[in-house]
Write an enzyme that holds these catalytic residues in place. Structure first.
Site, PDB file in Angstrom:
ATOM      1  N   TYR A 147     -17.105 -22.705   0.216  1.00  0.00           N
ATOM      2  CA  TYR A 147     -17.363 -21.644   1.013  1.00  0.00           C
ATOM      3  C   TYR A 147     -17.234 -20.078   0.850  1.00  0.00           C
ATOM      4  O   TYR A 147     -18.420 -19.360   1.998  1.00  0.00           O
ATOM      5  CB  TYR A 147     -15.918 -21.481   2.525  1.00  0.00           C
ATOM      6  N   LYS A 151     -20.770 -18.029   2.413  1.00  0.00           N
ATOM      7  CA  LYS A 151     -20.084 -16.920   2.881  1.00  0.00           C
ATOM      8  C   LYS A 151     -21.193 -15.532   2.144  1.00  0.00           C
ATOM      9  O   LYS A 151     -21.924 -14.566   2.790  1.00  0.00           O
ATOM     10  CB  LYS A 151     -18.871 -16.348   3.766  1.00  0.00           C
TER      11      LYS A 151
END
Ligand SMILES: NC(=O)c1ccc[n+]([C@@H]2O[C@H](COP(=O)([O-])OP(=O)(O)OC[C@H]3O[C@@H](n4cnc5c(N)ncnc54)[C@H](OP(=O)(O)O)[C@@H]3O)[C@@H](O)[C@H]2O)c1
Length: 242
Positions: A147, A151
């Site tokens: 994750y 990002k």
């Protein structure tokens, strides 16, 4: 006349918690909103509530993104569609999950930027894009290898897009929120042994609400932010400032 009169803003992830609240705030600010996601049922409910137009497409398919966005007259975009993936270390990661997280959070946002910016340039009225990133791109968070990487890639998409689109009067920024207790986050951050120590490290000591993420998104889209481009704005109660 408000900032958003006559301006069409496309919001991905509109069937989710943060995206849905962003649609509500943008409609209240006078924008013409196109709410998007995969769930037709979710989009219909949001449209019945807000009057927003809707469009269903899958962020992982270039054909799907292209055919959905071609022909639209867009002024702005909120790239809010996202996937949390797994909680895993680099030593134990499932690389298929990594690929899926990157495919939705980074590649999907880039595809939307690609086709939306073509429309914005054609329209010739400038515009603004806000990418919904995360605190996980700014600091190392335990278990966030996939994750956080997705990002961090999104933050780079923000910076390079700001560089390339500035000449058309198009601004591109990220917001980097801390946890909001949506479905995506509750399974991990809701655990007392995770939540307690984390909040102790955060100056404001509490999780964010959807409205506290949507308001800075709307600000970055607005003319009040007319000289802001290329930034990653933490909305994290001071966590990454320590
Ligand atoms: N919640 C948090 O704590 C938190 C913190 C920081 C950043 N964020 C970021 O904020 C954004 C929204 O998060 P949220 O908590 O509101 O998430 P959520 O409630 O789980 O919603 C996720 C949204 O992404 C859409 N989506 C997922 N995969 C997709 C795909 N392949 N194609 C098209 N749409 C897809 C979903 O649409 P369908 O369900 O219709 O498929 C849904 O609208 C995400 O980018 C997330 O990474 C969240």
């Amino acid at each position: 006349m408000t900032d958003f009169d006559g301006r069409t803003v496309l919001v991905t992830g509109a069937t989710g918690g943060i995206g849905g609240t962003t649609v509500r705030q943008l409609v209240a600010a006078g924008a013409d909103v196109i709410a998007t996601g995969r769930s037709v049922e979710g989009l219909e409910a949001l449209s019945a509530e807000t009057g927003a137009r809707t469009l269903a497409f899958d962020l992982t398919s270039e054909d799907s993104v292209r055919s959905a966005l071609e022909g639209l007259d867009l002024w702005g975009v909120v790239n809010c569609g996202g996937f949390g993936g797994e909680i895993a270390t680099p030593m134990e990661t499932d690389i298929a999950v990594f690929d899926k997280v990157i495919s939705i959070n980074a590649r999907g946002a880039l595809l939307v930027t690609k086709y939306a910016s073509a429309s914005m340039i054609r329209l010739g009225q400038g515009g603004a894009i806000v990418n919904v990133s995360s605190q996980a791109s700014l600091v190392a968070l335990s278990g966030h290898i996939s994750y956080g990487s997705s990002k961090a890639a999104l933050d780079n998409i923000t910076r390079v897009s700001a560089l390339e689109l500035g000449r058309y009067g198009i601004r591109v920024n990220s917001v980097n929120p801390t946890v909001v207790m949506t479905e995506m986050s509750a399974f991990y951050w809701g655990r007392p042994e995770i939540q307690g120590p984390f909040l102790e490290q955060m100056p404001l000591g509490r999780w964010a609400t959807e409205d506290e993420i949507a308001a800075p998104i709307v600000f970055l889209l607005s003319d009040g932010a007319s000289m802001i481009s290329g930034v990653s704005l933490p909305i994290d109660g001071g966590y990454t400032a320590r």
